[in-house]
Design a protein around this motif. Structure first.
Motif, PDB file in Angstrom:
ATOM      1  N   ARG A  12       0.733  -0.959  -0.011  1.00 57.94           N
ATOM      2  CA  ARG A  12       0.147  -0.047   0.068  1.00 57.94           C
ATOM      3  C   ARG A  12       0.753   1.173  -0.004  1.00 57.94           C
ATOM      4  NH1 ARG A  12      -4.258   0.156   4.681  1.00 57.94           N
ATOM      5  NH2 ARG A  12      -4.745  -1.835   3.720  1.00 57.94           N
ATOM      6  N   ALA A  13       2.110   1.155   0.827  1.00 60.12           N
ATOM      7  CA  ALA A  13       2.974   2.345   0.951  1.00 60.12           C
ATOM      8  C   ALA A  13       3.691   2.445  -0.447  1.00 60.12           C
ATOM      9  CB  ALA A  13       3.831   2.349   1.808  1.00 60.12           C
ATOM     10  N   LEU A  14       4.003   1.400  -1.052  1.00 64.48           N
ATOM     11  CA  LEU A  14       4.725   1.712  -2.293  1.00 64.48           C
ATOM     12  C   LEU A  14       3.966   1.896  -3.373  1.00 64.48           C
ATOM     13  CD1 LEU A  14       7.313  -1.435  -2.269  1.00 64.48           C
ATOM     14  CD2 LEU A  14       7.678   0.977  -2.126  1.00 64.48           C
ATOM     15  N   LEU A  15       2.879   1.418  -3.413  1.00 68.53           N
ATOM     16  CA  LEU A  15       2.031   1.964  -4.605  1.00 68.53           C
ATOM     17  C   LEU A  15       0.934   3.127  -4.517  1.00 68.53           C
ATOM     18  CD1 LEU A  15       1.114  -1.975  -5.749  1.00 68.53           C
ATOM     19  CD2 LEU A  15       3.005  -0.547  -6.472  1.00 68.53           C
ATOM     20  N   GLY A  16       1.299   4.014  -3.378  1.00 60.12           N
ATOM     21  CA  GLY A  16       0.605   5.088  -3.128  1.00 60.12           C
ATOM     22  C   GLY A  16       0.709   5.878  -4.516  1.00 60.12           C
ATOM     23  N   ARG A  17      -0.076   7.039  -4.532  1.00 53.97           N
ATOM     24  CA  ARG A  17      -0.275   8.068  -5.835  1.00 53.97           C
ATOM     25  C   ARG A  17       1.200   8.434  -6.258  1.00 53.97           C
ATOM     26  NH1 ARG A  17      -4.441  12.358  -5.632  1.00 53.97           N
ATOM     27  NH2 ARG A  17      -5.836  10.740  -5.328  1.00 53.97           N
ATOM     28  N   ARG A  18       1.896   8.942  -5.353  1.00 57.10           N
ATOM     29  CA  ARG A  18       3.479   9.595  -5.909  1.00 57.10           C
ATOM     30  C   ARG A  18       4.299   8.546  -6.325  1.00 57.10           C
ATOM     31  NH1 ARG A  18       5.780  13.634  -1.356  1.00 57.10           N
ATOM     32  NH2 ARG A  18       3.813  14.490  -1.867  1.00 57.10           N
ATOM     33  N   ARG A  19       4.637   7.400  -5.620  1.00 59.25           N
ATOM     34  CA  ARG A  19       5.486   6.555  -5.906  1.00 59.25           C
ATOM     35  C   ARG A  19       4.976   5.589  -7.202  1.00 59.25           C
ATOM     36  NH1 ARG A  19       6.207   6.395  -0.496  1.00 59.25           N
ATOM     37  NH2 ARG A  19       8.168   6.951   0.220  1.00 59.25           N
ATOM     38  N   GLY A  65      14.478   0.173  -8.634  1.00 55.51           N
ATOM     39  CA  GLY A  65      15.037  -0.499  -7.256  1.00 55.51           C
ATOM     40  C   GLY A  65      15.331   0.637  -6.073  1.00 55.51           C
ATOM     41  N   VAL A  66      15.701   2.011  -6.565  1.00 54.26           N
ATOM     42  CA  VAL A  66      15.690   2.983  -5.475  1.00 54.26           C
ATOM     43  C   VAL A  66      14.331   3.154  -4.872  1.00 54.26           C
ATOM     44  CG1 VAL A  66      16.331   5.187  -5.021  1.00 54.26           C
ATOM     45  CG2 VAL A  66      17.670   4.141  -6.237  1.00 54.26           C
ATOM     46  N   VAL A  67      13.430   3.324  -5.627  1.00 57.53           N
ATOM     47  CA  VAL A  67      12.091   3.676  -5.427  1.00 57.53           C
ATOM     48  C   VAL A  67      11.575   2.765  -4.427  1.00 57.53           C
ATOM     49  CG1 VAL A  67       9.773   4.315  -6.171  1.00 57.53           C
ATOM     50  CG2 VAL A  67      11.883   5.082  -7.332  1.00 57.53           C
ATOM     51  N   ALA A  68      11.656   1.113  -4.980  1.00 62.25           N
ATOM     52  CA  ALA A  68      11.101   0.316  -4.280  1.00 62.25           C
ATOM     53  C   ALA A  68      11.769  -0.192  -3.049  1.00 62.25           C
ATOM     54  CB  ALA A  68      10.951  -1.037  -5.166  1.00 62.25           C
ATOM     55  N   GLY A  69      13.009  -0.159  -3.239  1.00 65.21           N
ATOM     56  CA  GLY A  69      13.837  -0.548  -1.953  1.00 65.21           C
ATOM     57  C   GLY A  69      13.858   0.481  -0.560  1.00 65.21           C
ATOM     58  N   THR A  70      14.060   1.557  -0.982  1.00 65.41           N
ATOM     59  CA  THR A  70      13.984   2.639   0.095  1.00 65.41           C
ATOM     60  C   THR A  70      12.557   3.007   0.406  1.00 65.41           C
ATOM     61  OG1 THR A  70      13.901   4.468  -1.431  1.00 65.41           O
ATOM     62  CG2 THR A  70      16.101   3.571  -0.846  1.00 65.41           C
ATOM     63  N   GLY A  71      11.662   2.807  -0.540  1.00 68.51           N
ATOM     64  CA  GLY A  71      10.230   3.145  -0.073  1.00 68.51           C
ATOM     65  C   GLY A  71       9.553   2.092   0.644  1.00 68.51           C
ATOM     66  N   ALA A  72      10.154   0.832   0.653  1.00 65.39           N
ATOM     67  CA  ALA A  72       9.769  -0.208   1.437  1.00 65.39           C
ATOM     68  C   ALA A  72       9.857  -0.295   2.988  1.00 65.39           C
ATOM     69  CB  ALA A  72      10.312  -1.584   0.901  1.00 65.39           C
ATOM     70  N   ILE A  73      10.700   0.722   3.560  1.00 69.16           N
ATOM     71  CA  ILE A  73      10.803   0.891   4.856  1.00 69.16           C
ATOM     72  C   ILE A  73      11.349   2.261   5.167  1.00 69.16           C
ATOM     73  CG2 ILE A  73      13.262   0.247   4.900  1.00 69.16           C
ATOM     74  CD1 ILE A  73      12.578  -1.257   7.597  1.00 69.16           C
ATOM     75  N   GLY A  74      11.902   2.893   4.359  1.00 72.95           N
ATOM     76  CA  GLY A  74      12.433   4.407   4.544  1.00 72.95           C
ATOM     77  C   GLY A  74      11.506   5.371   5.372  1.00 72.95           C
ATOM     78  N   VAL A 106       7.541  -5.836  -6.658  1.00 79.38           N
ATOM     79  CA  VAL A 106       7.490  -4.502  -7.365  1.00 79.38           C
ATOM     80  C   VAL A 106       8.246  -4.220  -8.294  1.00 79.38           C
ATOM     81  CG1 VAL A 106       7.026  -1.958  -7.044  1.00 79.38           C
ATOM     82  CG2 VAL A 106       6.023  -3.609  -5.397  1.00 79.38           C
ATOM     83  N   SER A 107       9.700  -4.287  -7.899  1.00 78.42           N
ATOM     84  CA  SER A 107      10.722  -4.077  -8.826  1.00 78.42           C
ATOM     85  C   SER A 107      10.940  -4.929 -10.187  1.00 78.42           C
ATOM     86  CB  SER A 107      12.020  -4.047  -8.289  1.00 78.42           C
ATOM     87  OG  SER A 107      12.239  -3.428  -7.222  1.00 78.42           O
ATOM     88  N   VAL A 108      10.506  -6.217  -9.907  1.00 80.17           N
ATOM     89  CA  VAL A 108      10.540  -7.050 -10.991  1.00 80.17           C
ATOM     90  C   VAL A 108       9.251  -6.795 -12.109  1.00 80.17           C
ATOM     91  CG1 VAL A 108       9.837  -9.487 -11.890  1.00 80.17           C
ATOM     92  CG2 VAL A 108      11.532  -8.902 -10.007  1.00 80.17           C
ATOM     93  N   VAL A 109       8.056  -6.472 -11.263  1.00 80.42           N
ATOM     94  CA  VAL A 109       7.063  -6.234 -12.114  1.00 80.42           C
ATOM     95  C   VAL A 109       7.060  -5.086 -12.967  1.00 80.42           C
ATOM     96  CG1 VAL A 109       4.508  -5.377 -12.184  1.00 80.42           C
ATOM     97  CG2 VAL A 109       5.230  -7.232 -10.885  1.00 80.42           C
ATOM     98  N   PHE A 110       7.947  -3.637 -12.471  1.00 81.29           N
ATOM     99  CA  PHE A 110       7.956  -2.451 -13.189  1.00 81.29           C
ATOM    100  C   PHE A 110       9.325  -2.760 -13.832  1.00 81.29           C
ATOM    101  CE2 PHE A 110       4.618  -1.378 -10.280  1.00 81.29           C
ATOM    102  CZ  PHE A 110       3.894  -0.499 -10.738  1.00 81.29           C
TER     103      PHE A 110
END
Length: 240
Positions: A12-19, A65-74, A106-110
């Motif tokens: 839910r956090a990763l697939l929010g509008r901005r990301r 990878g930056v968006v998905a990896g850092t966005g997963a917990i950062g 998420v990274s693999v799909v995108f």
């Protein structure tokens, strides 16, 4: 190890509008470039390899990878909401592992899926280039997700450091400087693409496939382990 509740919150956090806009933008750009090149030049293996390697694998994959990896917990660490998750009776490695699985998915799909689509557009998967670079993108996505997830745990400037790494090291130095190529995730993934496409496809890596596999697995495991240890230390520091 995998926790469905943590996974759902992370998705839910990763697939929010901005990301989501950022995640969609790069694959759409790749597809548009591929369509334009195919219309202008026709099917050409060399051109396909250049675009799939130069843009997709060298630029798009690490940035996603930056968006998905850092966005997963950062963001959870930055705004303090991670405290509510850590208050639950969950093992810290389980949290990290679950977030890694989500980030990888998420990274693999995108990354990998658009790369395969672009490959078919560019040359109809001639010499297996679409599948070769798709597999390379998937392999690289796993390693990048672990590296950037670790960055998200250890620093609040994870996105900045991640972008510098992705744009400077992987896209520029990792592509152009011979000595640095052996330390590039891109080159490790290219070894897999070279194996699938064959020597006649014009795909080459500075790293042999056995070593590339060892390095990809090693970076993924080490990054995940260190992230789990750092998260555990973060909790202890908060309790003190």
């Amino acid at each position: 190890m995998y926790n469905p509740t943590v996974a759902r919150l992370t998705y839910r956090a990763l697939l929010g509008r901005r990301r989501a806009l950022i995640l969609f933008a790069l694959p759409v750009l790749l597809i548009l470039i591929s369509l334009a090149v195919r219309l202008l030049t026709g099917a050409d293996d060399s051109t396909a390899s250049s675009i799939l390697g130069g843009f997709a694998l060298a630029t798009m994959v690490p940035l996603i990878g930056v968006v998905a990896g850092t966005g997963a917990i950062g963001p959870e660490i930055d705004d303090g909401s991670i405290v509510y998750l850590l208050a639950k009776p969950l093992k810290r490695p389980s949290i990290i592992f679950t977030k890694l699985v989500v980030a990888v998915g998420v990274s693999v799909v995108f990354s990998a899926v658009p790369t395969i689509v672009a490959g078919f557009i560019l040359n109809g998967n001639s010499q297996q280039l679409a599948f070769a670079f798709g597999a390379a993108a998937a392999a690289a996505s796993v390693a990048y997700s672990a590296v950037f997830l670790l960055l998200g745990v250890i620093t609040r400037q994870a996105v900045v450091f991640g972008l510098v790494y992705a744009l400077v090291w992987e896209s520029l130095i990792g592509s152009l400087v011979p000595g640095a190529r052996t330390l590039s995730v891109q080159q490790w993934a290219l070894a897999l693409a070279q194996k699938i496409a064959g020597d006649g496809a014009g795909v080459s890596s500075d790293v042999g496939l056995p070593m590339a596999v060892v390095l990809l697995v090693g970076v993924t495991v080490a990054g995940t382990w260190f992230a789990g240890q750092k998260l555990r230390t973060l909790v202890l520091a908060g309790e003190e």
